[in-house]
Design a protein around this motif. Structure first.
Motif: not given
Length: 221
Positions: A61-76
């Motif tokens: 979850s911490t990685v998701l928050v840090e790297f989710d640049k477009n803040q769509d709650l997913a990692l493209d």
């Protein structure tokens, strides 16, 4: 002691606060389940190691928050590629947490060309393949494992079946060894110093605690 990799410092900001209050003998704050597949070639050598690490929900979850640049709650894919690139660069000084020995001596491993990051069921997954720098013949006793010398990350093989060898020669046997910490310390007491107990993260002897896959092969296997 705070972990000494850029990736963990960057992606684990909320977890780092815990480390400053930690006792001198470090303990893990990040957890991962691992799988290791040892691949052999047709010439009686170890060809490659295939690693899969699945990280715990909190760290993921911490990685998701840090790297989710477009803040769509997913990692493209672009964001996943950035995660993989950061991990790749950060773990280089730690040999990508790999433990490989032959008859008790460290076996140099090539750095993986790249890492692959994925995010499945809300968990970060890291995959990569590495190869020995020089041919590693299947003779004597060869051990493989994964460990973090800083003790910040605990990488565990939940089942013995998660450590495998593909096409193990007939002259070889394999076993999974799970060291008991107290026994490991007792057996290595002469080589452990006060510095290790004051700061285990600064001593490569932390590998004595690592779960490992051991191959014992005859010379003509």
């Amino acid at each position: 002691m705070a972990i000494r990799t850029n990736f963990m410092l960057r992606a684990g900001i909320s977890l780092l606060a815990l480390t400053f209050a930690a006792p001198a003998f470090a303990h893990p704050h990040v957890f991962a389940e691992a799988r290791l597949d040892v691949n052999t070639d047709g010439n009686g050598n170890v060809a490659s190691l295939h690693h899969v690490w699945r990280f715990d929900d909190l760290f993921s979850s911490t990685v998701l928050v840090e790297f989710d640049k477009n803040q769509d709650l997913a990692l493209d894919q672009a964001e996943l590629d950035e995660v993989a690139s950061v991990v790749h660069g950060s773990l280089a000084d730690f040999n990508y947490f790999q433990l490989v020995t032959r008859d008790g001596k460290d076996v140099p491993m090539q750095a993986p060309e790249r890492l692959i990051a994925d995010f499945v069921d809300n968990q970060l997954i890291i995959l990569f393949e590495s190869k020995p720098e020089t041919p590693l013949p299947l003779t004597g006793k060869i051990a493989f494992g994964v460990y973090d010398p800083t003790f910040y990350t605990a990488i565990d093989f939940i089942e013995d079946s998660y450590m495998t060898v593909n096409s193990l020669p007939a002259g070889c046997t394999s076993s999974v060894v799970r060291p008991d910490p107290d026994e490991a310390i007792a057996q290595n007491q002469q080589t452990l110093t006060d510095a290790f107990f004051d700061d285990p993260t600064g001593n490569d002897m932390s590998k004595i605690f690592a779960t490992r896959l051991e191959l014992t092969c005859s010379k003509d296997s």
